[in-house]
Write an enzyme that holds these catalytic residues in place. Structure first.
Site, PDB file in Angstrom:
ATOM      1  N   CYS A  42     102.873 109.799  42.078  1.00 21.84           N
ATOM      2  CA  CYS A  42     102.715 110.513  40.811  1.00 21.84           C
ATOM      3  C   CYS A  42     102.481 111.999  41.087  1.00 21.84           C
ATOM      4  CB  CYS A  42     101.529 109.939  40.024  1.00 21.84           C
ATOM      5  SG  CYS A  42     101.354 110.681  38.374  1.00 21.84           S
ATOM      6  N   ASP A  44     100.378 113.769  39.693  1.00 26.15           N
ATOM      7  CA  ASP A  44      98.952 114.043  39.462  1.00 26.15           C
ATOM      8  C   ASP A  44      98.332 114.825  40.634  1.00 26.15           C
ATOM      9  OD1 ASP A  44      96.593 112.406  37.581  1.00 26.15           O
ATOM     10  OD2 ASP A  44      95.976 113.518  39.367  1.00 26.15           O
ATOM     11  N   ARG A  46      95.501 114.960  41.728  1.00 24.99           N
ATOM     12  CA  ARG A  46      94.419 114.291  42.461  1.00 24.99           C
ATOM     13  C   ARG A  46      94.910 113.304  43.510  1.00 24.99           C
ATOM     14  NH1 ARG A  46      91.780 112.055  37.077  1.00 24.99           N
ATOM     15  NH2 ARG A  46      94.009 111.664  36.796  1.00 24.99           N
ATOM     16  N   HIS A  98      98.381 105.327  40.682  1.00 25.24           N
ATOM     17  CA  HIS A  98      96.927 105.584  40.770  1.00 25.24           C
ATOM     18  C   HIS A  98      96.272 105.205  39.450  1.00 25.24           C
ATOM     19  CE1 HIS A  98      96.852 109.377  38.318  1.00 25.24           C
ATOM     20  NE2 HIS A  98      98.144 109.307  38.574  1.00 25.24           N
ATOM     21  N   CYS A 101      95.979 107.043  35.521  1.00 24.38           N
ATOM     22  CA  CYS A 101      97.235 107.800  35.433  1.00 24.38           C
ATOM     23  C   CYS A 101      97.515 108.190  33.982  1.00 24.38           C
ATOM     24  CB  CYS A 101      98.400 106.973  35.985  1.00 24.38           C
ATOM     25  SG  CYS A 101      99.970 107.874  35.971  1.00 24.38           S
TER      26      CYS A 101
END
Ligand code: CO
Length: 213
Positions: A42, A44, A46, A98, A101
């Site tokens: 992803c 993302d 993080r 994750h 998400c």
């Protein structure tokens, strides 16, 4: 100092660190790449692929998009898969989702966010397929977590259907496909699914080849 200037300063320090350990570090890096892994994760912020897996530059070919999707017909992800699987011949392809998400959450909630809705349609298909299982989970967060896992599983099935993976599996024992979920609450990776190249299918094919020759 601008935040972006900080990044450039960090880069200079990183170059110095690498060169202190090995004068030829960048010459070696520039010469070639031979990664064992393709990571589809992803976008993302993080979930930094290299950092959480301890992989160095050159070890992992990386593609990231919102909600780590392998969409049949998406030229971007399919090109990455083809190059990594057929040309670089990576041994492992990892699809890493994750928990927490935002893309998966938005698709589940049916929220309207604009252009991204067109992309998230692809998650809704996975949701429809697993609606019965998801409906049985009373707790909202547990249902969300489970859907993150099911989404990764669906993307692994999509990968197994790509021309590139099918072609490699017909003639070799690579790549293995791994579906993982990163737990932001603990930092740990959770294995959801593993698909190995089908040994029997290959042996049968070889037997057929032998008969036909
Ligand atoms: Co995400």
């Amino acid at each position: 100092m601008q935040p972006s200037e900080k990044l450039l300063l960090y880069n200079k320090a990183w170059v110095q660190d690498k060169l202190e350990l090995d004068d030829n570090y960048f010459a070696t890096l520039a010469a070639d790449q031979n990664p064992d892994f393709l990571w589809i994760g992803c976008s993302d912020s993080r979930v930094p692929a290299n950092e959480i897996t301890g992989t160095d530059p050159g070890e992992m070919f990386v593609h990231r998009n919102i909600a780590n999707l392998v969409v049949p017909g998406d030229l971007n992800v399919l090109s990455v898969v083809q190059y990594a699987v057929e040309v670089l011949q990576v041994k492992h392809v990892i699809v890493c989702g994750h928990y927490e998400c935002g893309g998966v959450k938005a698709a589940m909630a049916g929220k309207k966010l604009g252009l991204i809705d067109e992309w998230l349609v692809n998650i809704k298909q996975a949701q429809e397929k697993h609606q019965a299982e998801l409906d049985q989970i009373a707790d909202d967060h547990a249902r969300f977590d489970r859907f993150v896992e099911l989404n990764v599983q669906e993307q692994i099935y999509h990968l197994a259907e790509t021309d590139s993976v099918r072609k490699m599996w017909a003639s070799s024992q690579i790549p293995s496909l791994h579906g993982w979920v990163f737990n932001l609450r603990t930092g740990l990776l959770n294995e959801v699914i593993n698909l190995e190249p089908p040994v029997l299918a290959m042996e049968n094919e070889r037997a057929d080849d032998a008969i036909n020759q």
